[in-house]
Design a protein around this motif. Structure first.
Motif, short mmCIF file in Angstrom:
data_model
loop_
_atom_site.label_atom_id
_atom_site.label_comp_id
_atom_site.label_asym_id
_atom_site.label_seq_id
_atom_site.Cartn_x
_atom_site.Cartn_y
_atom_site.Cartn_z
N THR A 162 0.83 -1.20 0.00
CA THR A 162 0.00 0.00 0.00
C THR A 162 0.87 1.25 0.00
O THR A 162 0.60 2.21 -0.74
CB THR A 162 -0.92 0.02 1.23
N THR A 163 1.92 1.25 0.81
CA THR A 163 2.82 2.41 0.86
C THR A 163 3.46 2.66 -0.50
O THR A 163 3.49 3.80 -0.99
CB THR A 163 3.93 2.17 1.91
N SER A 165 2.38 1.66 -3.44
CA SER A 165 1.33 2.05 -4.39
C SER A 165 0.99 3.53 -4.23
O SER A 165 0.85 4.26 -5.23
CB SER A 165 0.07 1.20 -4.16
N ASN A 166 0.87 3.99 -2.99
CA ASN A 166 0.55 5.40 -2.75
C ASN A 166 1.67 6.31 -3.25
O ASN A 166 1.41 7.35 -3.87
CB ASN A 166 0.33 5.65 -1.25
N ASN A 167 2.92 5.93 -3.00
CA ASN A 167 4.04 6.74 -3.47
C ASN A 167 4.10 6.80 -5.00
O ASN A 167 4.40 7.85 -5.58
CB ASN A 167 5.36 6.19 -2.92
N TRP A 169 1.52 6.37 -7.04
CA TRP A 169 0.35 7.13 -7.52
C TRP A 169 0.57 8.63 -7.36
O TRP A 169 0.10 9.42 -8.18
CB TRP A 169 -0.90 6.69 -6.78
N CYS A 170 1.28 9.02 -6.31
CA CYS A 170 1.50 10.44 -6.05
C CYS A 170 2.69 11.03 -6.81
O CYS A 170 2.97 12.23 -6.71
CB CYS A 170 1.70 10.66 -4.55
N SER A 192 3.26 12.39 -1.34
CA SER A 192 1.93 12.43 -0.72
C SER A 192 0.94 13.15 -1.62
O SER A 192 1.30 14.11 -2.32
CB SER A 192 2.01 13.12 0.65
N THR A 195 -4.87 9.67 -2.23
CA THR A 195 -4.70 8.28 -2.70
C THR A 195 -6.02 7.51 -2.70
O THR A 195 -6.04 6.30 -2.64
CB THR A 195 -3.67 7.54 -1.84
N VAL A 198 -6.30 4.59 -5.19
CA VAL A 198 -5.73 3.29 -4.81
C VAL A 198 -6.73 2.52 -3.95
O VAL A 198 -6.93 1.31 -4.13
CB VAL A 198 -4.40 3.47 -4.06
N GLU A 199 -7.37 3.22 -3.03
CA GLU A 199 -8.37 2.58 -2.17
C GLU A 199 -9.54 2.07 -3.01
O GLU A 199 -10.03 0.95 -2.79
CB GLU A 199 -8.88 3.58 -1.13
#
Length: 243
Positions: A162-163, A165-167, A169-170, A192, A195, A198-199
């Motif tokens: 998840t971490t 993926s968030n990085n 995506w951002c 940041s 996100t 992603v969820e």
């Protein structure tokens, strides 16, 4: 004594007979559904349909699996049906049909977009950044041309997934950062932003019953579960275009 019916009366009788047969079939299918659910101890059945093979009933479970039984659910077969006349794997064909999606409904704004060459061919993938087979697939996709790839970040393996993926995506250039990581093992920088996408991808993946990564969808909705080499993927895309 001769007996005759007008064509209209014949049609009425045939229609009534067809309706009765349909009702009987539906009743049998409902009985099979109840019997199987009684056996497994829960509402696990999606749909039941009679097959043309030895009186077997196809039972599609809510998990996406297919099993077979008889009208009394006196046994359950967890395996594949092969048509000996056509040599086709009937179960595999049914699974492919049942697992297909309407590609047009995918929220492509929630995916990373990569355009290669003219980008005329289109596929979508659901991938976890820590998935080993996704990394193998990334190297295969890097060899493709004239294709648009929509990658849905689908972190289901760990919190680190998840971490990452968030990085990714951002990142300012999502496609580059994704490729740097999945192909070249260059970790994404901390970033940041919102996100929510992603969820939503995780929610969508569960709705589409995606239990593993990578999962690939072709433009006609065909689902390919797991890693495939580029040559096999090219053949699948060509076959789907012919359909």
């Amino acid at each position: 004594m001769k007996f005759s019916l007008r064509s209209g009366a014949v049609k009425v009788l045939l229609t009534a007979l067809a309706l009765n047969l349909t009702a009987a079939a539906q009743a049998n299918e409902e009985a099979v559904k109840k019997a199987v659910e009684s056996f497994v101890g829960g509402a696990a059945v999606e749909v039941v349909a009679k097959t043309p093979y030895g009186g077997l009933y196809e039972v599609v479970l809510k998990s996406g699996e297919i099993v077979y039984t008889d009208e009394k659910a006196s046994f359950i077969i967890d395996g594949r049906v092969i048509d000996t006349r056509t040599r086709k794997d009937v179960t595999q064909e049914r699974m492919a049909k049942l697992s297909a999606i309407d590609f047009a409904t995918l929220p492509l704004n929630q995916a990373i977009k990569q355009v290669k060459g003219n980008g005329k061919r289109v596929i979508a993938t659901f991938e976890d950044p820590n998935c080993g087979y996704c990394k193998r697939l990334g190297k295969e996709l890097a060899q493709m041309d004239d294709v648009t790839i929509y990658t849905f970040l689908y972190p289901i393996l760990s919190a680190d997934s998840t971490t990452k993926s968030n990085n990714i995506w951002c990142a300012k250039d999502k496609a580059k950062v994704w490729t740097d990581w999945i192909v070249n093992a260059k970790a994404p920088a901390v970033a940041s932003c919102d996100t929510t996408a992603v969820e939503k991808n995780v929610e969508l993946g569960h709705k589409l019953k995606i239990g593993g990564t990578p999962t690939i969808f072709l433009a006609d909705g065909t689902r390919i579960g797991g890693f495939v080499p580029v040559a096999e993927l090219e053949k699948a895309i060509t076959a789907s275009a012919v359909k």
